[in-house]
Design an enzyme around this catalytic site. Structure first.
Site, short mmCIF file in Angstrom:
data_model
loop_
_atom_site.label_atom_id
_atom_site.label_comp_id
_atom_site.label_asym_id
_atom_site.label_seq_id
_atom_site.Cartn_x
_atom_site.Cartn_y
_atom_site.Cartn_z
N LYS A 23 141.78 11.93 -22.74
CA LYS A 23 140.55 11.12 -22.86
C LYS A 23 139.55 11.52 -21.79
O LYS A 23 138.41 11.86 -22.08
CB LYS A 23 140.89 9.63 -22.72
CG LYS A 23 139.65 8.75 -22.55
CD LYS A 23 139.98 7.29 -22.47
CE LYS A 23 140.34 6.78 -21.11
NZ LYS A 23 139.21 6.51 -20.21
N CYS A 117 135.34 -0.75 -18.24
CA CYS A 117 136.50 -1.63 -18.06
C CYS A 117 136.25 -2.72 -17.03
O CYS A 117 135.41 -2.57 -16.15
CB CYS A 117 137.68 -0.81 -17.54
SG CYS A 117 138.29 0.35 -18.72
N ASP A 125 127.59 3.93 -6.23
CA ASP A 125 127.09 4.44 -4.94
C ASP A 125 127.51 5.86 -4.67
O ASP A 125 126.73 6.68 -4.18
CB ASP A 125 127.59 3.57 -3.79
CG ASP A 125 127.01 2.18 -3.85
OD1 ASP A 125 126.22 1.93 -4.78
OD2 ASP A 125 127.35 1.36 -2.98
N1 EPU Z 1 138.59 4.69 -4.80
C1 EPU Z 1 139.05 4.43 -3.54
N2 EPU Z 1 139.35 5.48 -2.74
C2 EPU Z 1 139.23 6.76 -3.16
C3 EPU Z 1 138.78 7.02 -4.46
C4 EPU Z 1 138.46 5.96 -5.28
O1 EPU Z 1 139.21 3.29 -3.14
O2 EPU Z 1 139.49 7.68 -2.40
C5 EPU Z 1 138.27 3.55 -5.67
C6 EPU Z 1 136.80 3.48 -6.04
O3 EPU Z 1 136.06 2.73 -5.10
C7 EPU Z 1 136.88 2.81 -7.39
C8 EPU Z 1 138.19 3.32 -7.96
O4 EPU Z 1 138.95 3.76 -6.88
O5 EPU Z 1 136.95 1.42 -7.29
C9 EPU Z 1 138.05 4.47 -8.96
O6 EPU Z 1 137.22 5.44 -8.44
P1 EPU Z 1 136.59 6.67 -9.20
O7 EPU Z 1 135.17 6.79 -8.86
O8 EPU Z 1 137.46 7.88 -8.98
O9 EPU Z 1 136.72 6.24 -10.73
P2 EPU Z 1 135.89 6.75 -11.93
O10 EPU Z 1 135.43 8.12 -11.72
O11 EPU Z 1 134.90 5.73 -12.33
C10 EPU Z 1 137.89 7.84 -13.30
C11 EPU Z 1 138.54 7.62 -14.62
C12 EPU Z 1 139.30 6.30 -14.60
C13 EPU Z 1 140.36 6.39 -13.51
C14 EPU Z 1 139.69 6.71 -12.16
C15 EPU Z 1 140.68 6.96 -11.04
C16 EPU Z 1 137.08 8.78 -16.16
C17 EPU Z 1 136.08 8.69 -17.24
N3 EPU Z 1 137.52 7.63 -15.66
O12 EPU Z 1 137.01 6.75 -13.10
O13 EPU Z 1 139.93 6.16 -15.85
O14 EPU Z 1 141.05 5.16 -13.40
O15 EPU Z 1 138.89 7.90 -12.29
O16 EPU Z 1 141.53 8.02 -11.34
O17 EPU Z 1 137.48 9.88 -15.79
C18 EPU Z 1 141.00 4.99 -17.59
O18 EPU Z 1 141.16 6.10 -18.14
O19 EPU Z 1 141.56 3.94 -17.99
C19 EPU Z 1 140.15 4.92 -16.41
C20 EPU Z 1 139.69 3.78 -15.94
#
Ligand code: EPU
Length: 423
Positions: A23, A117, A125
């Protein structure tokens, strides 16, 4: 029209199940096709809710989408608009991934606040600060809209992200893939789908060093090429099937597993007493012979244990002797499923927004439950199949966002699950 799943559990499952395309890999690759006016052909697409919304977003930006077969799509973005339909953007969080390619190709975009979600505070940010370090100008407009403008001339930039953010890393990689100089991303995330996006951008013509590490260097090109690419198998779906087999004490053969990305997950299976064999890209989970024991699971950015698998592994915890501590260091809102599992007679205490303690083993019993996000949905399906009796799982649409017709694959391994539609 709402849909729910009706599940009769307590039965062993048997047979083979195949992992589909990733995905999160597909979402990033689809966005990256916007970087060129040439056509790209994307194969092995998982046909799930978020992916279909992303295709609609590309269409609303002016891209032409032609299905070549069930899972293959040809995308050509000859002329691009700088704004997609707000209501589509609000449907999924991954819609923010159009920002990098649009800044690279058009030099600007207007975007509504992305949706997604309900799993904690996830601001943008890290994305915006990362962009701003490259000289991108950000203006917040009325109605929760953002206007981003790239500088006319880019200076080579070393961006240090606030945290290992997956989609912020992907956005910067796509922006830099369209810039003709070497740029660097430090504290870059390195999840498998980031590595996949990097390989895709290399095929398009960008030079990239450091994929799979936390420092990525990219020398981009103005004229990137269209490419043909097959989406890599989903390591999260594979891990979900591991928990399904072990929690229901079933022997299952899981095919098309990207075993190279699951090292920490295999380590956790071992710690929890799950017996398994790896044969090439096939994993045999021997749930019948496993003697499950509790363990500590701590989520971390890749190569750590993935946050997207902590919920499915909580069900395994309920079937394991002793205590299992799950420490989700990333999200602070991802334990909503605990109330539902406790309704099914699990013994789980939420210690704080990042930690839960599970006491096991507890026989689960069927209940009326609800899924609040897609990973929780898959988790509750595993719990309902592990439990004795009937469960009704509301929120099938959440599950569909991340898993393609999940009930069909499960029925093929003997699960008693059906989708019910109510007016
Ligand atoms: N975070 C930390 N420390 C870190 C990195 C992240 O606390 O070093 C926190 C962030 O603050 C945030 C959360 O972790 O609250 C997720 O951060 P990130 O920005 O990496 O998430 P994202 O890019 O929005 C992607 C996936 C998510 C997955 C996360 C973490 C996509 C489209 N989404 O989200 O996927 O949970 O990375 O691996 O790639 C899912 O598939 O169900 C899903 C939510």
């Amino acid at each position: 029209m709402a849909e729910f799943f009706e599940i009769e559990g307590g039965k062993k499952l048997k047979g083979d199940i195949e992992v589909r395309g990733s995905k999160n890999g597909a979402l990033a690759i689809l966005a990256a096709t916007l970087l060129t006016s040439q056509p790209s052909v994307i194969k092995n697409l998982p046909l799930l809710g978020d992916v279909l919304v992303m295709l609609e977003i590309l269409k609303s930006l002016g891209a032409q989408i032609n299905w070549l077969d069930e899972r293959t799509v040809k995308i050509q973005a000859k002329d691009l608009k700088t704004q997609a339909e707000d209501k589509l953007i609000r449907k999924i969080r991954a819609s923010i991934l159009i920002a990098g390619p649009l800044l690279a190709r058009k030099g600007e975009l207007k975007i509504a606040k992305p949706g997604g979600c309900h799993i904690g505070v996830r601001g943008l940010d890290t994305h915006f600060e990362g962009f701003q370090e490259t000289g991108v100008f950000l203006e917040k407009e009325e109605g929760e809209k953002y206007h981003l403008k790239a500088p006319k001339i880019f200076q080579p930039t070393k961006v240090v992200l606030n945290e290992f953010s997956v989609t912020a890393t992907e956005n910067l990689m796509m922006l830099f893939a369209g810039a003709e100089m070497e740029n660097e991303i430090h504290l870059a995330a390195s999840e498998p789908h980031i590595q996949e996006l990097g390989e895709f951008l290399k095929e398009m013509g960008a030079e990239i060093k450091g994929l799979g590490t936390h420092t990525i260097k990219i020398r981009g090109k103005k004229n990137l090429k269209g490419v043909e690419h097959s989406i890599w198998p989903d390591y999260i779906e594979a891990g979900t099937f591991f928990s399904l087999a072990a929690s229901t004490k079933s022997n299952l053969k899981i095919k098309n597993v990207p075993v190279e990305f699951l090292e920490m997950v295999f380590r956790s299976l071992k710690k929890m007493g799950v017996s398994y064999r790896i044969e090439g890209q096939t994993v045999l989970i021997e749930g019948e012979n496993s003697k499950l024991v509790g363990a500590k699971i701590q989520t971390l950015p890749y190569p750590g244990f993935p946050t997207d698998l902590q919920a499915p592994f909580a069900v395994l915890g309920t079937q394991s002797a002793g205590t299992t501590l799950i420490f989700d260091t990333l999200f602070e809102g991802r334990f909503k499923y605990v109330d539902e599992l406790n309704q099914m007679a699990a013994k789980i205490t939420v210690c704080d927004p990042h930690r839960i303690l599970i006491i096991g083993p507890t026989p689960l019993s069927g209940a009326k439950i609800k899924s609040y996000d897609l990973r929780a949905g898959a988790t509750l399906i595993i719990a309902a199949l592990t439990a004795s009796g009937k469960s009704q799982l509301a929120g099938a649409d959440e599950v569909d966002r991340g898993y393609e017709k999940i009930e069909e694959g499960l029925q093929s391994i003997g699960a008693n699950i059906k989708r019910v539609t109510v007016e």
